[in-house]
Design an enzyme around this catalytic site. Structure first.
Site, PDB file in Angstrom:
ATOM      1  N   ASP A  90       0.859  -1.166   0.000  1.00 58.46           N
ATOM      2  CA  ASP A  90       0.000   0.000   0.000  1.00 58.46           C
ATOM      3  C   ASP A  90       0.905   1.228   0.000  1.00 58.46           C
ATOM      4  O   ASP A  90       2.097   1.137   0.274  1.00 58.46           O
ATOM      5  CB  ASP A  90      -0.913  -0.033   1.238  1.00 58.46           C
ATOM      6  CG  ASP A  90      -2.103   0.906   1.081  1.00 58.46           C
ATOM      7  OD1 ASP A  90      -2.889   1.022   2.016  1.00 58.46           O
ATOM      8  OD2 ASP A  90      -2.219   1.546   0.013  1.00 58.46           O
ATOM      9  N   ASP A 270      -8.056  -7.645   0.937  1.00 58.02           N
ATOM     10  CA  ASP A 270      -7.111  -7.760   2.044  1.00 58.02           C
ATOM     11  C   ASP A 270      -7.828  -7.336   3.312  1.00 58.02           C
ATOM     12  O   ASP A 270      -8.728  -6.472   3.260  1.00 58.02           O
ATOM     13  CB  ASP A 270      -5.875  -6.863   1.818  1.00 58.02           C
ATOM     14  CG  ASP A 270      -6.069  -5.484   2.424  1.00 58.02           C
ATOM     15  OD1 ASP A 270      -6.716  -4.641   1.763  1.00 58.02           O
ATOM     16  OD2 ASP A 270      -5.606  -5.260   3.562  1.00 58.02           O
ATOM     17  N   CYS A 308     -11.908 -28.621   8.491  1.00 54.45           N
ATOM     18  CA  CYS A 308     -10.729 -27.829   8.137  1.00 54.45           C
ATOM     19  C   CYS A 308      -9.490 -28.715   8.081  1.00 54.45           C
ATOM     20  O   CYS A 308      -9.292 -29.582   8.929  1.00 54.45           O
ATOM     21  CB  CYS A 308     -10.521 -26.724   9.181  1.00 54.45           C
ATOM     22  SG  CYS A 308      -9.072 -25.704   8.880  1.00 54.45           S
ATOM     23  N   CYS A 310      -6.325 -27.534   8.157  1.00 56.52           N
ATOM     24  CA  CYS A 310      -5.119 -26.799   8.576  1.00 56.52           C
ATOM     25  C   CYS A 310      -4.369 -27.574   9.648  1.00 56.52           C
ATOM     26  O   CYS A 310      -4.899 -28.505  10.263  1.00 56.52           O
ATOM     27  CB  CYS A 310      -5.511 -25.408   9.069  1.00 56.52           C
ATOM     28  SG  CYS A 310      -5.930 -25.310  10.820  1.00 56.52           S
ATOM     29  N   CYS A 313      -6.182 -27.841  13.057  1.00 61.69           N
ATOM     30  CA  CYS A 313      -7.380 -28.694  13.135  1.00 61.69           C
ATOM     31  C   CYS A 313      -7.072 -30.144  12.798  1.00 61.69           C
ATOM     32  O   CYS A 313      -7.587 -31.064  13.410  1.00 61.69           O
ATOM     33  CB  CYS A 313      -8.433 -28.200  12.130  1.00 61.69           C
ATOM     34  SG  CYS A 313      -9.104 -26.614  12.566  1.00 61.69           S
ATOM     35  N   HIS A 350      -4.988 -21.249  11.621  1.00 61.35           N
ATOM     36  CA  HIS A 350      -6.361 -21.673  11.283  1.00 61.35           C
ATOM     37  C   HIS A 350      -7.131 -20.580  10.554  1.00 61.35           C
ATOM     38  O   HIS A 350      -7.729 -20.810   9.489  1.00 61.35           O
ATOM     39  CB  HIS A 350      -7.139 -22.093  12.538  1.00 61.35           C
ATOM     40  CG  HIS A 350      -8.589 -22.278  12.224  1.00 61.35           C
ATOM     41  ND1 HIS A 350      -9.076 -23.392  11.564  1.00 61.35           N
ATOM     42  CD2 HIS A 350      -9.657 -21.446  12.391  1.00 61.35           C
ATOM     43  CE1 HIS A 350     -10.371 -23.253  11.357  1.00 61.35           C
ATOM     44  NE2 HIS A 350     -10.760 -22.086  11.844  1.00 61.35           N
TER      45      HIS A 350
HETATM   46  C1  PK2 Z   1      -9.518  -1.696   7.054  1.00 60.64           C
HETATM   47  N1  PK2 Z   1     -10.208  -0.804   6.176  1.00 60.64           N
HETATM   48  C2  PK2 Z   1      -9.536  -0.183   5.184  1.00 60.64           C
HETATM   49  N2  PK2 Z   1      -8.244  -0.400   4.873  1.00 60.64           N
HETATM   50  C3  PK2 Z   1      -7.965   0.462   3.871  1.00 60.64           C
HETATM   51  C4  PK2 Z   1      -6.757   0.689   3.214  1.00 60.64           C
HETATM   52  C5  PK2 Z   1      -5.542  -0.145   3.568  1.00 60.64           C
HETATM   53  C6  PK2 Z   1      -5.688  -1.539   2.976  1.00 60.64           C
HETATM   54  N3  PK2 Z   1      -4.835  -2.494   3.677  1.00 60.64           N
HETATM   55  C7  PK2 Z   1      -3.407  -2.304   3.417  1.00 60.64           C
HETATM   56  C8  PK2 Z   1      -2.551  -3.064   4.410  1.00 60.64           C
HETATM   57  C9  PK2 Z   1      -2.808  -2.593   5.835  1.00 60.64           C
HETATM   58  C10 PK2 Z   1      -1.878  -3.271   6.817  1.00 60.64           C
HETATM   59  C11 PK2 Z   1      -0.423  -3.184   6.415  1.00 60.64           C
HETATM   60  C12 PK2 Z   1      -0.179  -3.648   5.004  1.00 60.64           C
HETATM   61  C13 PK2 Z   1      -1.092  -2.910   4.014  1.00 60.64           C
HETATM   62  C14 PK2 Z   1      -6.710   1.730   2.239  1.00 60.64           C
HETATM   63  N4  PK2 Z   1      -5.525   2.014   1.591  1.00 60.64           N
HETATM   64  C15 PK2 Z   1      -5.472   3.043   0.722  1.00 60.64           C
HETATM   65  N5  PK2 Z   1      -4.312   3.348   0.103  1.00 60.64           N
HETATM   66  N6  PK2 Z   1      -6.566   3.814   0.416  1.00 60.64           N
HETATM   67  C16 PK2 Z   1      -7.789   3.582   0.989  1.00 60.64           C
HETATM   68  O1  PK2 Z   1      -8.757   4.292   0.694  1.00 60.64           O
HETATM   69  C17 PK2 Z   1      -7.886   2.497   1.953  1.00 60.64           C
HETATM   70  C18 PK2 Z   1      -9.087   2.220   2.606  1.00 60.64           C
HETATM   71  C19 PK2 Z   1      -9.125   1.207   3.577  1.00 60.64           C
HETATM   72  N7  PK2 Z   1     -10.095   0.781   4.414  1.00 60.64           N
HETATM   73 ZN    ZN Z   2      -8.243 -25.202  10.923  1.00 61.97          ZN
END
Ligand code: PK2
Ligand code: ZN
Length: 386
Positions: A90, A270, A308, A310, A313, A350
């Site tokens: 990201d 994700d 499951c 995994c 389990c 899990h």
């Molecule tokens: C949980 N909700 C949510 N996440 C968003 C995320 C993050 C998505 N997950 C990336 C990982 C987070 C943990 C570390 C590794 C990268 C968003 N990212 C961006 N750039 N823009 C969003 O509008 C955007 C919007 C999001 N909404």
């Molecule tokens: Zn499991």
């Protein structure tokens, strides 16, 4: 490089194949989140065993610690964290936004204090591209502003969401220019913003499609809005994106959200839920969720999920095919109560396996043209109770 092939469709749902620099990814796919260069609590070998195909890395955190000089010395994130399959990073925008008040946004970029050591930091579209180029991730996310759902107690207005969306569009242009200048050979994804306003989502989407990215994400959801608002945007936007390019719904979601997202035309997801909930003893199973701390598990000899396969389990299958049994709910409950680290480790294995296996079953149902039947059975099973 990115190549996306549509193999099958059923309604808006798609079965696809994504070819990236570090390998091929079968879609629809769930991508485990690795924040500090590791998916918390599991080894890269366990991730491969559960057939994780692509994991997420975190530009923001890795930039601060260990710092780009170390990652550069290793030739990128793959060699540093010993993961030779695809990685998506990201852009850091969302992570800064999550810092809360300690940030100042301008046309140029975002100023904020490092949560690690308080240093004054500045993140811009160009700097985000430079960082992700050093990380050498297969999919690079544009630097965007995640439009909040509410600001200082009032819901973000149309005008505020428009201003934020248009800033992200100007930042998308700057990302494209910098990505090309750096001669980065990976894939840069644009991110659709627009808050909870369909007409703004359509304007953002149209402008990004004109910029011809190899793939697109839908941002600005799963940011504290009511579930039905997220579902409304999820029903509106994905299928309006180009059919021949991958669609990534950021930060989503529960098992039910993943199934609904696939039905709405989403290819990639994700979410921190499987890993974070595992550490809190909140387990996902085919027949519903399970809270490990609950006393009713104290002497229960059953595995978390008898269907499951995994390690937690099912245990391991010996060369002669005999299965060395997995762990009981009683044992996992005991580990949770004692705060033993094996608890979160087994629960993370899990939960990740559950999410990855759910996506595998969805892919197989799409291949057989029976995703609708799968959806009905999935909902029935999840309502059965554990
Ligand atoms: C949980 N909700 C949510 N996440 C968003 C995320 C993050 C998505 N997950 C990336 C990982 C987070 C943990 C570390 C590794 C990268 C968003 N990212 C961006 N750039 N823009 C969003 O509008 C955007 C919007 C999001 N909404
Ligand atoms: Zn499991």
């Amino acid at each position: 490089m990115l190549q996306f092939e549509l193999l099958k469709t059923e309604g808006l749902a798609r079965r696809g194949r994504l070819t990236l620099n570090h390998g091929v990814v079968q879609t629809p796919i769930f991508m485990p989140v690795g924040t500090y260069g590791t998916v918390k609590g599991v080894t890269p070998r366990s991730l491969e065993e559960m057939q994780a195909q692509i994991i997420l890395g975190n530009t923001f955190h890795l930039w601060m610690r260990p710092g780009l000089d170390v990652i550069r010395q290793f030739g990128g994130l793959h060699r540093f964290e010993r993961w030779d399959r695809p990685i998506l990073t990201d852009s850091g925008g969302f992570q800064v936004w999550s810092l809360g008040e300690m940030r100042k946004i301008s046309e140029e970029g975002v100023r904020f204090a490092s949560p690690v050591n308080g240093d004054k930091l500045f993140l811009t579209p160009e700097i985000s591209m430079q960082i992700q180029t050093v990380l050498d991730s297969d999919i690079v996310m544009q630097f965007d502003e995640c439009t909040p759902y509410e600001v200082k107690g009032h819901l973000t207005t149309d005008a505020e969401a428009r201003a934020s969306m248009e800033l992200s569009l100007r930042w998308a242009q700057r990302c494209r220019a910098e990505f090309a200048r750096l001669e980065n050979r990976n894939a840069l994804f644009g991110i659709v913003q627009g808050g909870m306003f369909e007409h703004l989502r359509e304007e953002s989407l149209a402008a990004l499609v004109d910029m011809d990215f190899p793939g697109y994400a839908i941002g600005g959801v799963s940011v504290g809005e009511p579930k039905e608002e997220m579902l409304r945007i999820m029903a509106h936007t994905p299928h309006r994106l180009p059919a021949h390019k991958p669609r990534y719904l950021m930060g989503v979601g529960t098992p039910e959200d993943l199934v609904a997202g696939v039905a709405a035309g989403v290819d990639m997801f994700d979410c921190v839920m499987p890993t974070r909930n595992a550490r809190n003893g909140h387990l996902f199973t085919r027949f519903g969720d399970l809270k490990l701390r609950n006393a009713r598990h104290r002497a229960d000899e059953r595995p978390l999920d008898e269907t499951c396969s995994c390690y937690a389990c099912r245990g391991t299958t010996a060369p002669d095919g005999s299965v060395a049994g997995g762990f009981s709910r009683a044992y996992l409950h005991h580990l949770e109560r004692c705060g033993e680290m094996l608890g979160p480790m087994l629960c993370t294995i899990h939960n990740l396996h559950y999410y990855l296996n759910l996506m595998r079953e969805i892919r197989e149902s799409l291949e057989a043209g029976r995703f609708e039947a799968f959806r009905v059975q999935f909902a029935k099973d999840r309502a059965r109770g554990v």
